[in-house]
Design a protein around this motif. Structure first.
Motif, PDB file in Angstrom:
ATOM      1  N   ILE A  86      21.839   6.493  -3.447  1.00  0.00           N
ATOM      2  CA  ILE A  86      20.584   5.833  -3.057  1.00  0.00           C
ATOM      3  C   ILE A  86      20.757   4.326  -3.200  1.00  0.00           C
ATOM      4  O   ILE A  86      21.099   3.838  -4.281  1.00  0.00           O
ATOM      5  N   PRO A  87      20.554   3.573  -2.135  1.00  0.00           N
ATOM      6  CA  PRO A  87      20.774   2.110  -2.199  1.00  0.00           C
ATOM      7  C   PRO A  87      19.890   1.449  -3.249  1.00  0.00           C
ATOM      8  O   PRO A  87      18.684   1.714  -3.325  1.00  0.00           O
ATOM      9  N   GLU A  88      20.480   0.597  -4.054  1.00  0.00           N
ATOM     10  CA  GLU A  88      19.733  -0.109  -5.092  1.00  0.00           C
ATOM     11  C   GLU A  88      18.712  -1.062  -4.482  1.00  0.00           C
ATOM     12  O   GLU A  88      17.696  -1.395  -5.109  1.00  0.00           O
ATOM     13  N   SER A  89      18.967  -1.485  -3.236  1.00  0.00           N
ATOM     14  CA  SER A  89      18.053  -2.419  -2.575  1.00  0.00           C
ATOM     15  C   SER A  89      16.665  -1.811  -2.382  1.00  0.00           C
ATOM     16  O   SER A  89      15.662  -2.537  -2.354  1.00  0.00           O
ATOM     17  N   LEU A  90      16.594  -0.487  -2.255  1.00  0.00           N
ATOM     18  CA  LEU A  90      15.284   0.163  -2.101  1.00  0.00           C
ATOM     19  C   LEU A  90      14.450  -0.012  -3.365  1.00  0.00           C
ATOM     20  O   LEU A  90      13.243  -0.289  -3.288  1.00  0.00           O
ATOM     21  N   TYR A  91      15.081   0.144  -4.515  1.00  0.00           N
ATOM     22  CA  TYR A  91      14.359  -0.030  -5.774  1.00  0.00           C
ATOM     23  C   TYR A  91      13.979  -1.495  -5.991  1.00  0.00           C
ATOM     24  O   TYR A  91      12.890  -1.790  -6.513  1.00  0.00           O
ATOM     25  N   GLU A  92      14.860  -2.413  -5.595  1.00  0.00           N
ATOM     26  CA  GLU A  92      14.563  -3.844  -5.741  1.00  0.00           C
ATOM     27  C   GLU A  92      13.392  -4.247  -4.864  1.00  0.00           C
ATOM     28  O   GLU A  92      12.510  -5.014  -5.283  1.00  0.00           O
ATOM     29  N   ALA A  93      13.359  -3.722  -3.639  1.00  0.00           N
ATOM     30  CA  ALA A  93      12.235  -4.019  -2.742  1.00  0.00           C
ATOM     31  C   ALA A  93      10.937  -3.449  -3.288  1.00  0.00           C
ATOM     32  O   ALA A  93       9.873  -4.079  -3.188  1.00  0.00           O
ATOM     33  N   ALA A  94      11.013  -2.253  -3.876  1.00  0.00           N
ATOM     34  CA  ALA A  94       9.810  -1.641  -4.448  1.00  0.00           C
ATOM     35  C   ALA A  94       9.294  -2.461  -5.629  1.00  0.00           C
ATOM     36  O   ALA A  94       8.079  -2.603  -5.817  1.00  0.00           O
TER      37      ALA A  94
END
Length: 299
Positions: free
Chosen positions: A187-195
């Motif tokens: 799961i891309p870490e960028s998704l959590y950072e954007a959230a």
């Protein structure tokens, strides 16, 4: 030119099948052959001792299942076991995997500790839990210490199957936890950072990012769980001493098949029908689960 090409293609195909022939032979002899033979037996009244005979009875063996009270009890116990254990072990595995993937201190140590039940022999694990479930055992001692009621985990028909469920949820969840852990790495870490930039908390990130991205893996875990739980045998056999007791409360379909097959050899055709019916039930449950998972992926 075309003829020489066809000859070359035919030669390559023949070579391929030649190299595959050992595997094809083994699969045919030990997998496909027994399956076809079991289907053949399910439509016959079989006598394997003394004068071996095969009398065609059509669907009589399958119709007999509807009149067999023990078969109905075994099917009900198995369905109840599947409905409770599969969701519970899946959710526990996901929660454990998400916790270990959160970067906590000592996560490598906890991964090893959590995975230990999977490495333990099923028979040994069952014997350990039988000792813990003893009326004067560890579980009742803990319950009594904190003021909760104690139970006759092995001898009470209302509790015995629940005891097996608790044991299997605890012992199988770590295996699926490892599968979830591997999937979480993708799961891309960028998704959590954007959230996080949008103000999402840990619970929101779990339900709106982690869970949706793990749907294909969850589908696999549920299917594997369905197949495994429908085939419950060894724990039930050890808990009840092979009887499915107390009062048939731990009797499962596979245990019933074992009893009919090895305690009454004259019912081998009926046993094959039970096994074939169980295979159909597992296939239907798997197809239904796959259909629901595909529909969810569309949204």
């Amino acid at each position: 030119m075309r003829q020489s090409y066809n000859k070359k293609k035919l030669k390559e195909t023949g070579q391929g099948y030649f190299f595959m022939s050992p595997t094809i032979f083994v699969l045919g002899l030990f997998v496909i052959g027994p399956i076809l033979y079991a289907i053949f037996l399910s439509f016959h009244k079989v006598q394997l001792l003394g004068n071996v005979s095969f009398d065609f009875v059509g669907m009589d063996n399958f119709l007999r299942i509807a009149d067999d009270q023990r078969a109905q009890i075994a099917l009900w116990n198995t369905l109840k076991y599947v409905v409770i254990v599969v969701p519970a072990q899946t959710m526990l595995a996901l929660i454990l995997a998400a916790s270990l993937n959160a970067g906590l201190k000592g996560q490598k140590f906890f991964r090893i500790v959590y995975f230990l039940p999977t490495l333990t022999s099923s028979a040994v694990l069952t014997l350990i839990f039988m000792w813990m479930y003893n009326q004067n055992g560890l579980v009742n001692h803990i319950l009594a210490t904190i003021g909760l009621p104690t139970y006759n985990w092995i001898g009470d028909p209302a509790v015995a199957l629940n005891a097996i469920m608790i044991m299997n949820i605890w012992s199988t969840a770590p295996f699926f936890m490892v599968i979830y852990l591997a999937a979480l790495q993708d799961i891309p870490e960028s998704l959590y950072e954007a959230a996080e930039l949008d103000g999402a908390n840990a619970i929101q990130k779990f339900f709106f990012i982690t869970v949706p991205n793990l749907r294909p893996v969850t589908s696999f875990v549920v299917i594997m769980g369905l197949i495994g739980t429908f085939q419950l045998f060894d724990q039930s056999y050890i808990f009840s001493g092979g009887s499915g007791g107390p009062n048939n409360s731990t009797l499962t379909v596979v245990l019933l098949i074992y009893q009919y097959a090895f305690k009454n050899m004259g019912t081998m055709g009926y046993v094959a029908a039970l096994a074939f019916a169980l295979a159909i039930i597992i296939l239907i449950a798997t197809l239904i689960q796959r259909k629901f998972s595909k529909e969810e992926s569309l949204y």
